[in-house]
Design a protein around this motif. Structure first.
Motif, PDB file in Angstrom:
ATOM      1  N   GLU A  55      -5.980   6.505   0.312  1.00  0.00           N
ATOM      2  CA  GLU A  55      -4.573   6.596   0.703  1.00  0.00           C
ATOM      3  C   GLU A  55      -3.781   7.419  -0.299  1.00  0.00           C
ATOM      4  O   GLU A  55      -2.901   8.207   0.079  1.00  0.00           O
ATOM      5  CB  GLU A  55      -4.001   5.188   0.840  1.00  0.00           C
ATOM      6  N   ARG A  77       0.797  -1.227   0.000  1.00  0.00           N
ATOM      7  CA  ARG A  77       0.000   0.000   0.000  1.00  0.00           C
ATOM      8  C   ARG A  77       0.833   1.282   0.000  1.00  0.00           C
ATOM      9  O   ARG A  77       0.289   2.364   0.194  1.00  0.00           O
ATOM     10  CB  ARG A  77      -0.898   0.017   1.238  1.00  0.00           C
ATOM     11  N   SER A 128     -13.454   6.835  -1.140  1.00  0.00           N
ATOM     12  CA  SER A 128     -12.057   6.602  -0.777  1.00  0.00           C
ATOM     13  C   SER A 128     -11.706   5.128  -0.644  1.00  0.00           C
ATOM     14  O   SER A 128     -10.533   4.764  -0.700  1.00  0.00           O
ATOM     15  CB  SER A 128     -11.729   7.313   0.542  1.00  0.00           C
ATOM     16  N   LYS A 129     -12.706   4.250  -0.492  1.00  0.00           N
ATOM     17  CA  LYS A 129     -12.426   2.849  -0.181  1.00  0.00           C
ATOM     18  C   LYS A 129     -12.002   2.025  -1.382  1.00  0.00           C
ATOM     19  O   LYS A 129     -11.401   0.964  -1.228  1.00  0.00           O
ATOM     20  CB  LYS A 129     -13.666   2.206   0.455  1.00  0.00           C
ATOM     21  N   THR A 151      -9.781  15.942   0.666  1.00  0.00           N
ATOM     22  CA  THR A 151      -9.697  14.592   1.211  1.00  0.00           C
ATOM     23  C   THR A 151     -11.029  14.172   1.816  1.00  0.00           C
ATOM     24  O   THR A 151     -11.528  13.069   1.562  1.00  0.00           O
ATOM     25  CB  THR A 151      -8.589  14.510   2.269  1.00  0.00           C
ATOM     26  N   ALA A 166      -2.944  -0.104  -2.585  1.00  0.00           N
ATOM     27  CA  ALA A 166      -3.403   1.151  -1.980  1.00  0.00           C
ATOM     28  C   ALA A 166      -4.842   1.453  -2.388  1.00  0.00           C
ATOM     29  O   ALA A 166      -5.295   1.105  -3.477  1.00  0.00           O
ATOM     30  CB  ALA A 166      -2.490   2.294  -2.401  1.00  0.00           C
ATOM     31  N   THR A 167      -5.542   2.109  -1.504  1.00  0.00           N
ATOM     32  CA  THR A 167      -6.880   2.590  -1.836  1.00  0.00           C
ATOM     33  C   THR A 167      -6.789   3.995  -2.404  1.00  0.00           C
ATOM     34  O   THR A 167      -5.778   4.688  -2.258  1.00  0.00           O
ATOM     35  CB  THR A 167      -7.776   2.622  -0.590  1.00  0.00           C
ATOM     36  N   ARG A 222      -4.772  11.134   0.358  1.00  0.00           N
ATOM     37  CA  ARG A 222      -4.180  11.713   1.562  1.00  0.00           C
ATOM     38  C   ARG A 222      -2.704  12.068   1.352  1.00  0.00           C
ATOM     39  O   ARG A 222      -2.246  13.138   1.766  1.00  0.00           O
ATOM     40  CB  ARG A 222      -4.321  10.749   2.735  1.00  0.00           C
ATOM     41  N   GLU A 223      -1.964  11.184   0.713  1.00  0.00           N
ATOM     42  CA  GLU A 223      -0.538  11.441   0.520  1.00  0.00           C
ATOM     43  C   GLU A 223      -0.288  12.566  -0.487  1.00  0.00           C
ATOM     44  O   GLU A 223       0.591  13.398  -0.286  1.00  0.00           O
ATOM     45  CB  GLU A 223       0.175  10.164   0.092  1.00  0.00           C
TER      46      GLU A 223
END
Length: 478
Positions: A126, A105, A144-145, A315, A122-123, A129-130
């Motif tokens: 994720e 991930r 987001s999932k 986000t 990774a979702t 967010r990064e």
């Protein structure tokens, strides 16, 4: 080879072969009957209850390589589970090897070059967010999932589609483990034909272990669109959206959902169960004052029941609908592309929605903008000329509700077929049709022949077939 014979073959492997695999990888090998098996084999859609012969939870590229070699050695087909959110349950399989990438991930961002390197497990959340730590984003979905791998390989439509295109349009490189266990990098300059194929061609060609995305300046605050109208105003709202999109800025992307309001946090009790039309999306511009002006017409198409439109964290915007479809509940759905949203089609949609059950949902995702500017042959994804994609889904909890839920989707789909842009569909929302092969061919159009040739080159025995499958060229039914 029948499932029964294949299952016996797996049993005949014995402890020695499985022990060799366990010794060769850093992750976990899980067999039927072991404690983690029942949980790990499941995917989001409980309509599918498949039982892999072997599950391998991979922690890195070498694990994937060893697992694919193991499957090839014993003639076992392979499914790949990333986020596990495809409507047709493709992340799992019966009597094959299930590769679970959920522990791969990592997300790395180069803010100077505006590039993100993302592992396959990774979702979307994720990745968001990064990348948002640097005020950057790649187009993802609307929740987001969902797993970034399946989203990208099937196209990827989200709240940036009209501004920056599909997720796959922003893919600039990838690492892939092929059916023979070899490892290759693809880009516009390196293995370009395979690079073309994975941008919309699904998981047909190997296990993509890492993606490189071009990023764009977005956020951290954007102008969110979150307005809810009464279902009684459905026709006027849909006409208003159609007219707005004819003149509106490409900075705006939104989804239209027609659904009975579930009992979620923040929903007034008197609205629970009421059928409504909601617009959910965003304006991608940096100037929030101008963005507010640009979305204003969407907020006064009728008298809103609720309007939470306004500045929102990018986000957070992508988590607002994560609970729209709960995990572990059976779901059935289809989609199709449509042409202009004329008044006759709007009436068909209105009548179908009115007959839906309490857990039925219809969605219209207006397209166009930057995603439509990519020629059909530029990537495997194909033709982008439709004005919208319409999706219909039903969920149920009691087995007695299954038949009416499926019948509603089917009748809605059939009623819309005369208005379809073509015979294809959005392949990230496909696989439950009566003739899946015909849908796949129609969705890729002229690109299908090219994809079948590439499939023959990289996966001649169709190891990767638990997907919207493109058979190797000499296996196709003509």
């Amino acid at each position: 080879m029948s499932k029964e014979i294949l299952a016996e073959g797996v049993c005949d492997l014995g402890n020695r072969e499985v022990s060799h695999l366990r010794d060769a990888i850093h992750g976990s090998v899980i067999l039927p009957g072991e404690p983690a098996y029942e949980h790990t084999r499941k995917v989001w859609n409980a309509l599918f209850d498949r039982r892999p012969a072997v599950i391998v939870v991979c922690r890195g590229v070498s694990d994937v390589v060893e697992t694919v070699k193991f499957a090839s050695r014993y003639g076992l087909p392979v499914s790949v589970r990333g986020g596990g959110h495809h409507i047709a349950g493709h992340g799992t399989c019966d009597n094959g090897v299930m590769i679970d990438t959920s522990e791969m991930r990592a997300v790395s961002v180069n803010p100077v070059r505006r590039i993100a390197t993302v592992q396959c497990g990774a979702t979307a959340g994720e990745v968001i967010r990064e990348t948002q730590r640097f005020g950057l984003a790649v187009p993802t979905g609307d929740v987001s999932k969902v797993g970034i791998a399946g989203l990208t390989l099937g196209g990827g439509m989200g709240y940036l589609r009209r501004k920056y295109g599909l997720t796959c349009d922003n893919l600039i490189g990838a690492d892939i483990v092929l059916a023979d266990g070899s490892f290759v990098h693809v880009s516009a300059d390196e293995n370009p034909e395979l690079f073309w194929a994975i941008r919309g061609g699904g998981g047909n060609f190997g296990v993509v272990t890492s993606f490189e995305f071009q990023l764009h300046p977005v956020g951290p605050m954007v102008m969110g669109i979150q307005v809810t109208y009464s279902g009684d105003d459905m026709a006027v709202v849909l006409r208003g959206c159609r007219d707005y999109l004819a003149t509106g800025t490409v900075d705006v992307s939104f989804n239209i959902a027609m659904v009975a309001i579930p009992p979620l946090p923040g929903v007034p009790p008197h609205l629970v169960g009421q059928r409504v039309v909601t617009l959910n999306g965003m304006h991608a511009g940096k100037d929030l004052e101008q963005a507010a002006l640009d979305i204003e017409p969407l907020r006064r198409l009728a008298t809103p029941l609720m309007d939470m439109s306004g500045p929102v964290d990018y986000t957070g915007l992508h988590t607002m609908h994560d609970d729209r479809i709960p995990e572990g509940v059976p779901a059935y759905g289809k989609s199709l592309y449509v042409g202009d949203l004329d008044d006759e089609m709007i009436n068909v949609i209105k009548n179908a929605v009115r007959n839906g059950g309490p857990m039925s949902m219809a969605m219209i995702w207006p397209l166009g903008g930057e995603m439509a500017n990519v020629p059909a042959d530029r990537s495997a994804f194909g033709d982008r000329g439709a004005s919208s994609v319409v999706m219909m889904e039903s969920l149920w909890q009691d087995p007695s509700e299954e038949e009416p839920a499926i019948n509603w989707v089917t009748s809605f789909y059939d009623a819309l077929r005369p208005y379809a842009y073509n015979d294809g569909t959005y392949l990230n929302m496909a696989g439950l049709e009566e003739d899946v092969e015909a849908i796949i061919r129609a969705s890729y159009g002229r690109n299908y022949e090219r994809l079948a040739i590439i499939k023959r080159q990289y996966d001649p025995t169709n190891v990767f077939r638990f997907n919207l499958n493109i058979a190797p060229v000499d296996e196709r039914i003509n």
